[in-house]
Design a protein around this motif. Sequence first.
Motif, PDB file in Angstrom:
ATOM      1  N   GLN A 191       0.689  -1.303   0.055  1.00 26.75           N
ATOM      2  CA  GLN A 191      -0.209  -0.036  -0.083  1.00 26.75           C
ATOM      3  C   GLN A 191       0.786   1.097   0.103  1.00 26.75           C
ATOM      4  O   GLN A 191       0.316   2.434   0.243  1.00 26.75           O
ATOM      5  N   THR A 192       2.146   1.038  -0.402  1.00 27.82           N
ATOM      6  CA  THR A 192       3.024   2.326  -0.326  1.00 27.82           C
ATOM      7  C   THR A 192       3.916   2.307  -1.627  1.00 27.82           C
ATOM      8  O   THR A 192       3.736   1.465  -2.435  1.00 27.82           O
ATOM      9  N   ILE A 193       4.575   3.503  -1.659  1.00 29.83           N
ATOM     10  CA  ILE A 193       5.641   3.658  -2.669  1.00 29.83           C
ATOM     11  C   ILE A 193       6.459   2.344  -2.911  1.00 29.83           C
ATOM     12  O   ILE A 193       7.069   2.316  -4.151  1.00 29.83           O
ATOM     13  N   PHE A 194       6.581   1.555  -1.955  1.00 23.82           N
ATOM     14  CA  PHE A 194       7.798   0.466  -2.187  1.00 23.82           C
ATOM     15  C   PHE A 194       7.047  -0.409  -3.118  1.00 23.82           C
ATOM     16  O   PHE A 194       7.921  -0.967  -4.058  1.00 23.82           O
ATOM     17  N   ALA A 195       5.849  -0.681  -3.283  1.00 23.40           N
ATOM     18  CA  ALA A 195       5.540  -1.453  -4.749  1.00 23.40           C
ATOM     19  C   ALA A 195       5.705  -1.014  -5.845  1.00 23.40           C
ATOM     20  O   ALA A 195       5.843  -1.733  -6.907  1.00 23.40           O
ATOM     21  N   THR A 196       5.817   0.319  -5.809  1.00 20.95           N
ATOM     22  CA  THR A 196       5.981   1.099  -7.324  1.00 20.95           C
ATOM     23  C   THR A 196       7.664   1.123  -7.549  1.00 20.95           C
ATOM     24  O   THR A 196       7.924   0.588  -8.738  1.00 20.95           O
ATOM     25  N   ILE A 197       8.616   1.311  -6.574  1.00 16.74           N
ATOM     26  CA  ILE A 197       9.829   1.208  -6.767  1.00 16.74           C
ATOM     27  C   ILE A 197      10.311  -0.171  -6.910  1.00 16.74           C
ATOM     28  O   ILE A 197      11.138  -0.378  -7.817  1.00 16.74           O
ATOM     29  N   LEU A 198      10.093  -0.902  -6.018  1.00 22.92           N
ATOM     30  CA  LEU A 198      10.523  -2.306  -6.008  1.00 22.92           C
ATOM     31  C   LEU A 198       9.957  -3.404  -6.693  1.00 22.92           C
ATOM     32  O   LEU A 198      10.571  -4.368  -7.103  1.00 22.92           O
ATOM     33  N   GLU A 199       8.469  -3.308  -6.832  1.00 17.96           N
ATOM     34  CA  GLU A 199       7.867  -4.209  -7.542  1.00 17.96           C
ATOM     35  C   GLU A 199       7.280  -3.788  -8.749  1.00 17.96           C
ATOM     36  O   GLU A 199       6.349  -4.465  -9.443  1.00 17.96           O
ATOM     37  N   ARG A 200       7.495  -2.511  -9.238  1.00 14.57           N
ATOM     38  CA  ARG A 200       6.762  -2.112 -10.390  1.00 14.57           C
ATOM     39  C   ARG A 200       5.495  -2.102 -10.611  1.00 14.57           C
ATOM     40  O   ARG A 200       4.774  -2.374 -11.689  1.00 14.57           O
ATOM     41  N   LYS A 201       4.872  -1.711  -9.720  1.00 14.05           N
ATOM     42  CA  LYS A 201       3.259  -1.720  -9.476  1.00 14.05           C
ATOM     43  C   LYS A 201       2.726  -0.233  -9.662  1.00 14.05           C
ATOM     44  O   LYS A 201       3.397   0.625  -9.402  1.00 14.05           O
ATOM     45  N   PRO A 202       1.460  -0.167 -10.223  1.00 11.85           N
ATOM     46  CA  PRO A 202       0.922   1.284  -9.932  1.00 11.85           C
ATOM     47  C   PRO A 202       1.057   2.059  -8.717  1.00 11.85           C
ATOM     48  O   PRO A 202       1.150   1.412  -7.712  1.00 11.85           O
ATOM     49  N   LEU A 203       1.206   3.497  -8.878  1.00  9.82           N
ATOM     50  CA  LEU A 203       1.268   3.901  -7.436  1.00  9.82           C
ATOM     51  C   LEU A 203      -0.034   4.025  -6.657  1.00  9.82           C
ATOM     52  O   LEU A 203      -1.121   4.077  -7.412  1.00  9.82           O
ATOM     53  N   VAL A 204       0.277   3.461  -5.384  1.00  8.50           N
ATOM     54  CA  VAL A 204      -1.009   3.576  -4.632  1.00  8.50           C
ATOM     55  C   VAL A 204      -1.124   4.888  -4.142  1.00  8.50           C
ATOM     56  O   VAL A 204      -0.326   5.283  -3.187  1.00  8.50           O
ATOM     57  N   VAL A 205      -2.324   5.383  -4.026  1.00 12.47           N
ATOM     58  CA  VAL A 205      -2.581   6.880  -3.478  1.00 12.47           C
ATOM     59  C   VAL A 205      -3.369   6.771  -2.285  1.00 12.47           C
ATOM     60  O   VAL A 205      -4.803   6.158  -2.585  1.00 12.47           O
ATOM     61  N   HIS A 206      -3.390   7.707  -1.468  1.00  8.54           N
ATOM     62  CA  HIS A 206      -4.256   7.686  -0.110  1.00  8.54           C
ATOM     63  C   HIS A 206      -4.704   8.736  -0.045  1.00  8.54           C
ATOM     64  O   HIS A 206      -3.916  10.090   0.040  1.00  8.54           O
ATOM     65  N   GLN A 207      -5.912   9.116   0.599  1.00 13.85           N
ATOM     66  CA  GLN A 207      -6.181  10.504   1.006  1.00 13.85           C
ATOM     67  C   GLN A 207      -5.852  10.855   2.409  1.00 13.85           C
ATOM     68  O   GLN A 207      -5.629  10.081   3.376  1.00 13.85           O
ATOM     69  N   THR A 208      -5.315  12.035   2.691  1.00 10.73           N
ATOM     70  CA  THR A 208      -4.806  12.389   3.556  1.00 10.73           C
ATOM     71  C   THR A 208      -5.855  13.038   4.755  1.00 10.73           C
ATOM     72  O   THR A 208      -6.970  13.015   4.380  1.00 10.73           O
ATOM     73  N   SER A 209      -5.284  13.474   5.893  1.00  6.62           N
ATOM     74  CA  SER A 209      -6.333  14.289   6.997  1.00  6.62           C
ATOM     75  C   SER A 209      -6.587  15.699   6.274  1.00  6.62           C
ATOM     76  O   SER A 209      -7.425  16.579   6.833  1.00  6.62           O
ATOM     77  N   VAL A 210      -6.030  16.147   5.137  1.00  3.95           N
ATOM     78  CA  VAL A 210      -5.990  17.494   4.585  1.00  3.95           C
ATOM     79  C   VAL A 210      -7.005  17.354   3.404  1.00  3.95           C
ATOM     80  O   VAL A 210      -6.702  16.733   2.468  1.00  3.95           O
ATOM     81  N   ALA A 211      -8.058  18.149   3.042  1.00  3.91           N
ATOM     82  CA  ALA A 211      -8.948  18.072   1.877  1.00  3.91           C
ATOM     83  C   ALA A 211      -7.955  18.449   0.812  1.00  3.91           C
ATOM     84  O   ALA A 211      -7.110  19.316   1.082  1.00  3.91           O
ATOM     85  N   ASN A 212      -8.194  17.834  -0.371  1.00  3.30           N
ATOM     86  CA  ASN A 212      -7.309  18.007  -1.681  1.00  3.30           C
ATOM     87  C   ASN A 212      -5.851  17.564  -1.630  1.00  3.30           C
ATOM     88  O   ASN A 212      -5.360  17.653  -2.357  1.00  3.30           O
ATOM     89  N   LEU A 213      -5.577  16.817  -0.688  1.00  4.84           N
ATOM     90  CA  LEU A 213      -4.231  16.394  -0.491  1.00  4.84           C
ATOM     91  C   LEU A 213      -4.419  14.993  -0.256  1.00  4.84           C
ATOM     92  O   LEU A 213      -4.629  14.343   0.452  1.00  4.84           O
TER      93      LEU A 213
END
Length: 249
Positions: free
Chosen positions: A58-80
């Motif tokens: 569920q992190t950038i680890f999957a993208t950098i080391l496993e070449r998977k799509p970017l996993v994006v999460h909503q933060t506690s800040v709207a629009n971020l």
Amino acid sequence: MIISIASQKGGVGKSTTTISLAAGLAKRGKKVLLVDTDSQANSSKVLISDYPRLTKDQTIFATILERKPLVVHQTSVANLHIAPAHILLSNTDVELTTAKDHREARLKNELDKVKDQYDYVFIDCPPALSWLTINAFTASDKIVIVVSPGYFELDSIVQISKTIEEVKEFFNPSINVLGFLFTMSDPTINSKTSLQILRQTYGEKVFKNVIPRNTDVRDAHFNKQDIFSFNEHSKSAEAYLRLIEEVGL
């Protein structure tokens, strides 16, 4: 615009700057993505309340080391939104050193697929000149170099500048330094002298606005908040808002 926030040294306010610029623009209604490539995951821990529950997939680890799509999460800040880091990113250099594919562009390849959904993307780089940093610079349009008072902090600029030139030569010819940001400023002689040397060396590339040393930032992060949510009238919050205006974001 994709902007890397970078420093060769740790503890200079790099993650604080990344969080503050991203949150400041999000609170102005801009759609912002923060990509955390620092294995310490400080930005991720502040902006994701249940961060300890995330798996590496569920992190950038999957993208950098496993070449998977970017996993994006909503933060506690709207629009971020955030693509969080993972502690196992510390193994990246070992893994990518022997990789034979485009190891410098793994982040760029996936970020290119989602960047049009955002007005700004900020990348929180690790405090080291690693393959993660190269991935960040390869994906970026601009770099903000964060510098705090001190001899070693100033000396580290030479090293990171060499890395930028190498990335520009081999991977990303359009990347440029947006500016040098002086942080943790206080009334001491060390701070005043460091800023003077920085301005003498890099001239107009040094932002006019500096970020003061302020305990509100530490308190904000302890409470898992950005500085604007914690105390929008603090000296640090006001300084980061002035920086946003100066840069024209």
